[in-house]
Design a protein around this motif. Structure first.
Motif, PDB file in Angstrom:
ATOM      1  N   UNK A 146       0.832  -1.203   0.000  1.00 19.36           N
ATOM      2  CA  UNK A 146       0.000   0.000   0.000  1.00 19.36           C
ATOM      3  C   UNK A 146       0.867   1.253   0.000  1.00 19.36           C
ATOM      4  N   UNK A 147       1.916   1.267   0.826  1.00 20.02           N
ATOM      5  CA  UNK A 147       2.834   2.411   0.865  1.00 20.02           C
ATOM      6  C   UNK A 147       3.473   2.622  -0.502  1.00 20.02           C
ATOM      7  N   UNK A 148       3.883   1.526  -1.150  1.00 27.25           N
ATOM      8  CA  UNK A 148       4.515   1.616  -2.472  1.00 27.25           C
ATOM      9  C   UNK A 148       3.553   2.225  -3.485  1.00 27.25           C
ATOM     10  N   UNK A 149       2.282   1.840  -3.423  1.00 25.58           N
ATOM     11  CA  UNK A 149       1.287   2.415  -4.326  1.00 25.58           C
ATOM     12  C   UNK A 149       1.162   3.923  -4.089  1.00 25.58           C
ATOM     13  N   UNK A 193       9.107   2.095   8.090  1.00 26.17           N
ATOM     14  CA  UNK A 193       8.201   2.478   7.002  1.00 26.17           C
ATOM     15  C   UNK A 193       8.458   3.905   6.525  1.00 26.17           C
ATOM     16  N   UNK A 194       8.825   4.791   7.441  1.00 26.65           N
ATOM     17  CA  UNK A 194       9.122   6.177   7.044  1.00 26.65           C
ATOM     18  C   UNK A 194      10.396   6.242   6.209  1.00 26.65           C
ATOM     19  N   UNK A 195      11.411   5.508   6.627  1.00 26.64           N
ATOM     20  CA  UNK A 195      12.658   5.463   5.848  1.00 26.64           C
ATOM     21  C   UNK A 195      12.388   4.862   4.473  1.00 26.64           C
ATOM     22  N   UNK A 227      -2.541   7.934   1.539  1.00 25.58           N
ATOM     23  CA  UNK A 227      -2.335   6.484   1.637  1.00 25.58           C
ATOM     24  C   UNK A 227      -1.113   6.189   2.501  1.00 25.58           C
ATOM     25  N   UNK A 228      -0.036   6.932   2.270  1.00 24.44           N
ATOM     26  CA  UNK A 228       1.211   6.711   3.012  1.00 24.44           C
ATOM     27  C   UNK A 228       1.039   7.079   4.484  1.00 24.44           C
ATOM     28  N   UNK A 229       0.455   8.258   4.747  1.00 18.71           N
ATOM     29  CA  UNK A 229       0.235   8.689   6.128  1.00 18.71           C
ATOM     30  C   UNK A 229      -0.684   7.721   6.867  1.00 18.71           C
ATOM     31  N   UNK A 230      -1.663   7.178   6.158  1.00 17.63           N
ATOM     32  CA  UNK A 230      -2.614   6.262   6.772  1.00 17.63           C
ATOM     33  C   UNK A 230      -1.958   4.959   7.211  1.00 17.63           C
TER      34      UNK A 230
END
Length: 284
Positions: free
Chosen positions: A11-14, A79-81, A124-127
């Motif tokens: 999801x983060x990659x998307x 995940x942030x890195x 999406x990333x923040x979520x």
């Protein structure tokens, strides 16, 4: 149910890909430096074209992480890195292999659609409890050394980036950059609220026990009985309380219609739910 790590990173990659597309096909070709490390990278790329946006943002993010470790004792989630450095890598890959060009040269259209795509990707990333930008670190340093609120610190950082873009690209383009920053903050919050929105439900029914078993056994959610007294009848009654997703509520409503068409139901919109079965409160 907790999401698997693989799904979280997928999801983060998307989200990263969406942000990268907005930068490479809307922002960068139109010189819209909408804050953040990528905004700085767009300005540097315009001054020194041999420095690609992806490479510059990768270097800047790396330097900011080091600065944070030295001055702030920064503790970054994996995940942030992954998100911040991954964004730089994907931007570099788009530049290297796809040779992007502007989808539109209309600054207003580029600002609107670039911001919409970027906001959706960032939401999406923040979520997923990650972040894409090293400028958060600069804002934190302003907070520590000059005692500014984090929100104001972020505005200061973005304002400085926009001011720099005014010197490089002109005032008109810089104003579009500022517009994008303002819209981004508003839209990201609304999109995240949409992702996390659930239904808060109170049910009064003669079939509350059957309804509670349906919620627990079929919908795989918890629920609570609350003791109440009817003001008109003065009789004790059980109120069933549950928090469900939209899809689960639709299924529950159909079930209640079948078992007790005379049930009394109130439904409210909840923008965030933390705890068992939902988002982990420790990560918020």
């Amino acid at each position: 149910m907790k999401k698997s790590k693989f799904r979280e990173y997928l999801i983060i990659t998307f989200g990263i890909i969406l942000v990268a597309l907005s930068i490479e096909y809307f922002y960068a070709p139109n010189n819209i430096a909408a804050g953040g490390v990528t905004g700085i990278a767009i300005i540097i790329n315009a001054v020194i074209p041999s420095f690609s946006i992806g490479v510059v943002s990768f270097i800047l993010n790396g330097l900011l992480f080091i600065v944070a470790l030295i001055f702030i004792d920064g503790k970054f989630g994996v995940k942030t890195i992954y998100a911040s450095l991954g964004l730089s890598v994907i931007i570099w890959a788009i530049e290297r292999f796809l040779k992007p060009v502007a989808i539109t040269n209309d600054l207003m259209m580029a600002t609107i659609f670039g911001t919409l795509i970027s906001a959706f990707g960032m939401a999406i990333i923040f979520n997923e409890n990650a972040s894409t930008g090293g400028t958060d670190i600069l804002a934190k340093m302003l907070n520590i050394f000059f005692h500014l609120d984090i929100g104001k610190s972020l505005l200061v950082v973005d304002f400085v980036i926009t001011l720099a873009s005014a010197f490089v690209f002109g005032v008109d383009v810089a104003l579009y950059s500022m517009l994008s920053i303002i819209l981004l903050g508003l839209i990201v919050d609304r999109v995240i609220e949409g992702f996390n929105a659930c239904k808060s439900i109170f049910i009064i029914s003669k079939s509350n026990y059957e309804i509670s078993r349906y919620i627990i056994d079929t919908l795989d959610r918890g629920c609570t009985f609350i003791n109440g007294v009817g003001a008109f009848t003065e009789k004790e009654t059980n109120i069933l309380y549950a928090v469900l997703s939209r899809n689960q509520f639709i299924k529950l409503k159909k079930f209640i219609k079948d078992v007790d068409p005379d049930a009394f139901i109130t439904v409210g919109e909840v923008h965030e739910v933390l705890g068992e079965g939902f988002n982990d409160i420790k990560q918020h």
